[in-house]
Scaffold this active site. Structure first.
Site, PDB file in Angstrom:
ATOM      1  N   ALA A  32       0.804  -1.219   0.000  1.00 39.49           N
ATOM      2  CA  ALA A  32       0.000   0.000   0.000  1.00 39.49           C
ATOM      3  C   ALA A  32       0.839   1.271   0.000  1.00 39.49           C
ATOM      4  CB  ALA A  32      -0.949  -0.009   1.200  1.00 39.49           C
ATOM      5  N   ASN A  35       2.945   1.754  -3.098  1.00 39.82           N
ATOM      6  CA  ASN A  35       2.106   2.196  -4.211  1.00 39.82           C
ATOM      7  C   ASN A  35       1.821   3.689  -4.119  1.00 39.82           C
ATOM      8  OD1 ASN A  35       1.933  -0.423  -5.174  1.00 39.82           O
ATOM      9  ND2 ASN A  35      -0.062  -0.820  -4.240  1.00 39.82           N
ATOM     10  N   ARG A 101       4.005 -13.010   3.998  1.00 39.60           N
ATOM     11  CA  ARG A 101       4.627 -11.865   4.663  1.00 39.60           C
ATOM     12  C   ARG A 101       4.851 -12.109   6.146  1.00 39.60           C
ATOM     13  NH1 ARG A 101      -0.209  -7.681   3.814  1.00 39.60           N
ATOM     14  NH2 ARG A 101       1.532  -6.216   3.704  1.00 39.60           N
ATOM     15  N   ALA A 224     -21.409   3.308  -3.652  1.00 37.68           N
ATOM     16  CA  ALA A 224     -22.009   3.986  -4.803  1.00 37.68           C
ATOM     17  C   ALA A 224     -20.985   4.821  -5.567  1.00 37.68           C
ATOM     18  CB  ALA A 224     -23.164   4.876  -4.337  1.00 37.68           C
ATOM     19  N   ALA A 252      -6.360   0.459  -6.418  1.00 36.10           N
ATOM     20  CA  ALA A 252      -7.092   1.691  -6.709  1.00 36.10           C
ATOM     21  C   ALA A 252      -7.188   2.592  -5.480  1.00 36.10           C
ATOM     22  CB  ALA A 252      -8.488   1.365  -7.232  1.00 36.10           C
ATOM     23  N   ASP A 254      -5.004   2.921  -3.136  1.00 40.65           N
ATOM     24  CA  ASP A 254      -3.711   3.594  -2.973  1.00 40.65           C
ATOM     25  C   ASP A 254      -3.581   4.741  -3.972  1.00 40.65           C
ATOM     26  OD1 ASP A 254      -3.149   1.602  -1.095  1.00 40.65           O
ATOM     27  OD2 ASP A 254      -2.240   0.311  -2.611  1.00 40.65           O
ATOM     28  N   ASP A 290      -0.652  -3.194  -9.817  1.00 42.26           N
ATOM     29  CA  ASP A 290      -1.123  -2.597  -8.566  1.00 42.26           C
ATOM     30  C   ASP A 290      -0.963  -1.085  -8.550  1.00 42.26           C
ATOM     31  OD1 ASP A 290      -1.460  -5.202  -7.893  1.00 42.26           O
ATOM     32  OD2 ASP A 290      -0.277  -5.146  -6.054  1.00 42.26           O
TER      33      ASP A 290
END
Length: 334
Positions: A32, A35, A101, A224, A252, A254, A290
């Protein structure tokens, strides 16, 4: 800007049939905060990435990849613990991730990471630090890293941004109080309604505010596809996401965080910050990796974040590029 968290090597199949059917795997870098760091640099923000890597070939690859993207890597190299890895299996129903990890070098981070002279200098001079609930989730329960990060914020005055990034497997059987403490200490909290409902038992703006307290600015994304910024004073701004031809959903969030934080650091107003978040997220969604290999240039970004509501509503993003009435004048000039 400084981003704190784990980066991993990502392996995904090069041939049809997913992991089980492919003899070739393509590697890339994920995680995360890594990115976010890469996207911030692509958006023009000078950024450091702080973590620990294994003293292994994958650790060397992660560092080199981020450096080649313009990120200033501030990473300790661990002789005992390895660099984390995850495998991405693609199928008709979407992507499934398999993480390796546990016991990684990043999971062994402690507050001592903040004592390095280069890190001290970065914290003294950065405007903001970004981390996530993933970092809180991988750390040992006795790690003092996040407490010391909050102390550094209070001492140096940078903005502390935290993305909830809920990963249930990291918290199974564990006390989530450290995560809640981190969210309450933050100046900006980014989260989705769905993950907030699962992780915090709170999905509405009012419920989230009750959990995180009065300090943070909340950025809440809904199912939404609407993102809302709610200030501590209760001022709410909402922006609908762009139309996107989705190739891969991973990363997305990130991308959104990087766009939103770039807008914040550049002095954009709330609507413009949220729009830049959506635009950056859309760029990630339209690619298989990613993180986006390319982001719109500054002229395109500015035209879109300041577009009329009608032009914004008629903007779409795909692997072929961006289509928008707001860009007609720019493209006509070229």
């Amino acid at each position: 800007m400084l981003c704190l968290g784990e980066a991993m090597v990502v392996l995904r199949p090069e041939q049809p049939g997913g992991l089980a059917g492919s003899d070739l795997l393509r590697r890339s870098v994920g995680g995360a905060e890594a990115n976010v760091a890469g996207a911030l640099v692509a958006l023009g923000i000078s950024t450091c990435w702080l973590s620990r890597l294994g003293s292994d070939p994958f650790g060397d690859y992660v560092a080199r990849d981020l450096q080649e993207r313009g990120v200033n890597v501030l990473a300790e190299h661990d002789e005992v613990h390895p660099t984390g890895v995850y495998l991405k299996d693609s199928g008709p129903a979407g992507s499934r991730m398999f993480y390796y990890r546990s016991g990684s070098a990043a999971a062994a981070m402690t507050g001592a990471l903040l004592d390095d002279a280069a890190v001290v200098d970065a914290l003294e001079h950065c405007d903001a630090v970004h981390t996530s609930g993933i970092t809180a989730g991988i750390l040992a329960s006795d790690s003092d890293l996040l407490r010391r990060l909050v102390d550094a914020r209070d001492r140096h005055g940078f903005v502390l941004s935290v993305d909830l990034n809920w990963r249930p497997a990291l918290w199974r059987g564990r006390d989530t109080s450290t995560l809640c403490d981190l969210l309450r200490a933050a100046d900006v909290v980014l989260l989705g309604e769905d993950e907030a409902g699962v992780a915090l038992g709170a999905s509405t703006p009012e419920q989230v505010r009750e959990i995180v307290g009065d300090r943070p600015r909340i950025v809440l994304k809904s199912d939404a596809h609407v993102a809302r910024e709610i200030t501590p004073e209760g001022v709410t701004t909402a922006v609908r996401a762009l139309q996107v031809e989705v190739v891969e959903p991973v990363g997305a969030g990130d991308g959104f965080a990087a766009g939103y934080l770039t807008g914040m650091l550049c002095g954009y107003d709330a609507k413009e910050r949220l729009r830049l978040g959506h635009l950056s997220a859309a760029s990630v969604l339209a690619e298989p990796g990613d993180h986006a290999s390319r982001l719109p240039d500054a002229t395109v970004r500015r035209a879109l974040v300041t577009a009329t509501d009608e032009d914004w509503a008629h903007t779409s993003v795909s692997c072929r590029g961006i289509e928008s009435p707001a860009l007609q004048a720019i493209r006509g000039a070229k």
